[in-house]
Scaffold this motif. Sequence first.
Motif, PDB file in Angstrom:
ATOM      1  N   VAL A   1       8.637  41.511 -19.518  1.00 41.67           N
ATOM      2  CA  VAL A   1       8.098  42.860 -19.693  1.00 41.67           C
ATOM      3  C   VAL A   1       9.207  43.788 -20.157  1.00 41.67           C
ATOM      4  O   VAL A   1      10.262  43.872 -19.519  1.00 41.67           O
ATOM      5  N   ALA A   2       8.953  44.480 -21.262  1.00 41.95           N
ATOM      6  CA  ALA A   2       9.907  45.458 -21.785  1.00 41.95           C
ATOM      7  C   ALA A   2       9.477  46.849 -21.335  1.00 41.95           C
ATOM      8  O   ALA A   2       8.320  47.234 -21.530  1.00 41.95           O
ATOM      9  N   SER A   3      10.406  47.580 -20.751  1.00 35.45           N
ATOM     10  CA  SER A   3      10.108  48.922 -20.274  1.00 35.45           C
ATOM     11  C   SER A   3      11.018  49.927 -20.971  1.00 35.45           C
ATOM     12  O   SER A   3      12.218  49.718 -21.084  1.00 35.45           O
ATOM     13  N   GLY A   4      10.423  50.997 -21.442  1.00 32.37           N
ATOM     14  CA  GLY A   4      11.217  52.085 -22.002  1.00 32.37           C
ATOM     15  C   GLY A   4      11.531  51.961 -23.476  1.00 32.37           C
ATOM     16  O   GLY A   4      12.209  52.825 -24.044  1.00 32.37           O
ATOM     17  N   PHE A   5      11.038  50.900 -24.112  1.00 29.19           N
ATOM     18  CA  PHE A   5      11.288  50.749 -25.540  1.00 29.19           C
ATOM     19  C   PHE A   5      10.289  49.757 -26.105  1.00 29.19           C
ATOM     20  O   PHE A   5       9.667  48.994 -25.363  1.00 29.19           O
ATOM     21  N   THR A   6      10.149  49.790 -27.399  1.00 32.99           N
ATOM     22  CA  THR A   6       9.347  48.778 -28.083  1.00 32.99           C
ATOM     23  C   THR A   6      10.291  47.898 -28.880  1.00 32.99           C
ATOM     24  O   THR A   6      11.434  48.258 -29.152  1.00 32.99           O
TER      25      THR A   6
ATOM     26  N   LYS B   1       0.630  45.518 -23.358  1.00 36.86           N
ATOM     27  CA  LYS B   1       1.420  45.436 -22.121  1.00 36.86           C
ATOM     28  C   LYS B   1       2.916  45.368 -22.397  1.00 36.86           C
ATOM     29  O   LYS B   1       3.706  45.274 -21.451  1.00 36.86           O
ATOM     30  N   ASN B   2       3.281  45.413 -23.677  1.00 37.77           N
ATOM     31  CA  ASN B   2       4.698  45.307 -24.053  1.00 37.77           C
ATOM     32  C   ASN B   2       5.349  44.089 -23.401  1.00 37.77           C
ATOM     33  O   ASN B   2       6.478  44.148 -22.889  1.00 37.77           O
ATOM     34  N   THR B   3       4.627  42.983 -23.453  1.00 35.05           N
ATOM     35  CA  THR B   3       5.018  41.770 -22.737  1.00 35.05           C
ATOM     36  C   THR B   3       4.996  40.573 -23.670  1.00 35.05           C
ATOM     37  O   THR B   3       4.120  40.466 -24.531  1.00 35.05           O
ATOM     38  N   VAL B   4       5.973  39.711 -23.474  1.00 38.73           N
ATOM     39  CA  VAL B   4       6.038  38.444 -24.191  1.00 38.73           C
ATOM     40  C   VAL B   4       5.931  37.321 -23.173  1.00 38.73           C
ATOM     41  O   VAL B   4       6.491  37.419 -22.069  1.00 38.73           O
ATOM     42  N   TYR B   5       5.218  36.281 -23.545  1.00 35.21           N
ATOM     43  CA  TYR B   5       5.017  35.133 -22.660  1.00 35.21           C
ATOM     44  C   TYR B   5       5.626  33.879 -23.273  1.00 35.21           C
ATOM     45  O   TYR B   5       5.724  33.754 -24.498  1.00 35.21           O
ATOM     46  N   LEU B   6       6.004  32.959 -22.406  1.00 38.11           N
ATOM     47  CA  LEU B   6       6.417  31.631 -22.843  1.00 38.11           C
ATOM     48  C   LEU B   6       5.656  30.626 -21.998  1.00 38.11           C
ATOM     49  O   LEU B   6       5.940  30.464 -20.801  1.00 38.11           O
ATOM     50  N   GLU B   7       4.665  30.009 -22.624  1.00 33.74           N
ATOM     51  CA  GLU B   7       3.886  28.980 -21.952  1.00 33.74           C
ATOM     52  C   GLU B   7       4.612  27.666 -22.126  1.00 33.74           C
ATOM     53  O   GLU B   7       4.876  27.245 -23.266  1.00 33.74           O
TER      54      GLU B   7
END
Length: 109
Positions: A22-27, A73-79
């Motif tokens: 999760v990235a917070s405060g930036f894109t 969600k400004n989120t990256v996943y690694l399955e």
Amino acid sequence: VQLVESGGGLVQPGGSLRLSCVASGFTFNYMDWFRQAPGKGLEWVSRIYSDGSKTSYAESVKGRFTISRDNAKNTVYLEMNSLKSEDTALYYCVTGSKRGQGTQVTVSA
């Protein structure tokens, strides 16, 4: 401004895990996953770009790992599937000069 990884844990060989960053405060325009096994250097694992349509993988994980992102969600996943003992490492998400604290993945019977 921070990156926070989660989702690591202990899993048996052949098992699966999904890591989140999760990235917070930036894109961000792109995000990499790296990993570092005990006593080894940092290894690049995967990358995803802003629109999510372009991804790339290290040969060691190709076909087993899938990277994705949720821009809302400004989120990256690694399955991670079909995990092997050699996947044991501390996994980090990295973009530019920013890096999270890492999440530990341990693959062991």
